[in-house]
Write an enzyme that holds these catalytic residues in place. Structure first.
Site, PDB file in Angstrom:
ATOM      1  N   TYR A 132       2.488 -10.454   2.789  1.00 52.71           N
ATOM      2  CA  TYR A 132       1.787  -9.343   2.140  1.00 52.71           C
ATOM      3  C   TYR A 132       1.109  -8.545   3.248  1.00 52.71           C
ATOM      4  O   TYR A 132       0.094  -8.968   3.778  1.00 52.71           O
ATOM      5  CB  TYR A 132       0.788  -9.901   1.120  1.00 52.71           C
ATOM      6  CG  TYR A 132      -0.085  -8.893   0.408  1.00 52.71           C
ATOM      7  CD1 TYR A 132       0.169  -7.519   0.448  1.00 52.71           C
ATOM      8  CD2 TYR A 132      -1.169  -9.317  -0.346  1.00 52.71           C
ATOM      9  CE1 TYR A 132      -0.639  -6.616  -0.222  1.00 52.71           C
ATOM     10  CE2 TYR A 132      -1.985  -8.421  -1.016  1.00 52.71           C
ATOM     11  CZ  TYR A 132      -1.719  -7.068  -0.952  1.00 52.71           C
ATOM     12  OH  TYR A 132      -2.531  -6.177  -1.612  1.00 52.71           O
ATOM     13  N   LYS A 161       5.815  -7.485   1.316  1.00 45.22           N
ATOM     14  CA  LYS A 161       5.195  -6.544   0.379  1.00 45.22           C
ATOM     15  C   LYS A 161       4.412  -5.597   1.258  1.00 45.22           C
ATOM     16  O   LYS A 161       3.412  -5.986   1.875  1.00 45.22           O
ATOM     17  CB  LYS A 161       4.266  -7.287  -0.586  1.00 45.22           C
ATOM     18  CG  LYS A 161       3.415  -6.405  -1.469  1.00 45.22           C
ATOM     19  CD  LYS A 161       2.424  -7.263  -2.241  1.00 45.22           C
ATOM     20  CE  LYS A 161       1.773  -6.545  -3.391  1.00 45.22           C
ATOM     21  NZ  LYS A 161       0.737  -5.601  -2.994  1.00 45.22           N
TER      22      LYS A 161
END
Ligand code: MN9
Length: 287
Positions: A132, A161
């Site tokens: 992330y 992400k």
């Protein structure tokens, strides 16, 4: 994995405990909106304001309400490697398809320490792992060089992400890492991210605009750019009002108006001001 993934909010009761009933309703509402998956217990879910047991409760409630209807990614990121691993092991037990983790923050960890954090999680949990990348949130920005090194070394790394406006970085991840899955992270640039090669998008506004973004995704994939741009424009108009009053508070207010009792955000988030509540009531028919 590809398509539109809702970064689930966490509904709270008025005493700030988790409202499991509302969370299950939110999951079902989103499945009915044709989204492709869930990103569970991330920034949008207020994970940094919950303890590990509460984060597991969220994983459990979502897994049971979702019942494998769509893909599920559990966000296990923590400042502590041990806690991230503990959460990852729980997600695996519950049947999640993948895990994801934000880089550890606060101490200004070195790039070497951050790499080791991801390798340790991957090894201990043994599931596909998504980095992330959220530079604005934790002060660490993944570079393409670092990502290439990490993905070549740890085969369980599955994707990124990418919550950043740096779409050149997104492009470099896609071009330089064989088979990587990249999700766009800011909903206001969803279409731009897709056009730079993102496989899908994970976002908070999909909690209540899943239908619109699922349609945008389909329009983009089928080459209908005009429709995709119109849908992105509509979404941006709504998001820009939300940014003014606090995105998560506004999302909870909208969903509450739509019939799911989302409650407040946890402190230190401030409650939505009266003007913001009125603005949300005005936006509801644009959704
Ligand atoms: O997960 C979300 N990122 C954060 C993605 O909240 C940090 C986005 O969906 C934003 O909330 C949204 C509004 O800026 O794009």
């Amino acid at each position: 994995m590809k398509g539109i993934f809702t970064a689930l909010l966490t509904p709270f009761n008025s005493d700030y405990s988790i409202n499991e009933k509302a969370l299950a309703e939110l999951v079902r509402f989103n499945i009915d909106s044709s989204i492709n998956g869930f990103y569970v217990g991330g920034s949008t879910g207020e994970c940094m304001l919950m303890d590990a047991e509460e984060r597991k409760t969220v994983f459990r409630t979502v897994a049971s309400a979702c019942d494998r209807a769509v893909d599920m990614i559990a966000h296990v990121g923590s400042i502590s490697t041990d806690e991230a691993i503990e959460l990852g092991i729980e997600a695996k037990k519950l049947g999640y398809d993948a895990i994801s983790a934000v880089a550890p923050f606060y101490y200004g960890f070195s790039a070497e320490a951050i790499k080791k954090y991801y390798y340790d999680i991957a090894e201990a949990v043994d599931m596909p792992l998504f980095i992330y990348n959220f530079p604005a949130g934790n002060g660490f920005g993944l570079t393409a060089d670092m990502a290439c090194e990490m993905f070549s070394k740890e085969k369980r790394l599955a994707g990124i992400k990418h919550t950043s406006n740096d779409l050149f970085a997104l492009k470099q991840f896609k071009q330089r890492i064989d088979g990587v899955t990249v999700f766009n992270g800011y909903d206001e640039i969803c279409l731009a991210g897709l056009s730079m090669g993102a496989d899908g998008a994970i976002g908070s506004t999909y909690n209540f605009m899943g239908k619109k973004f699922a349609e945008l995704y389909q329009a983009f994939r089928s080459g209908n750019l005009e429709l995709a741009q119109r849908l992105q424009d509509e979404a941006c108009e709504i998001i820009s009002v939300m940014c003014k009053y606090g995105v998560f508070q506004c999302e909870k207010e909208i969903l509450t108006l739509m019939g799911i009792d989302m409650g407040p955000c946890r402190r230190p988030f401030l409650p939505l001001v009266e003007e913001g509540r009125k603005a949300m009531a005005g936006l509801i028919n644009l959704i």
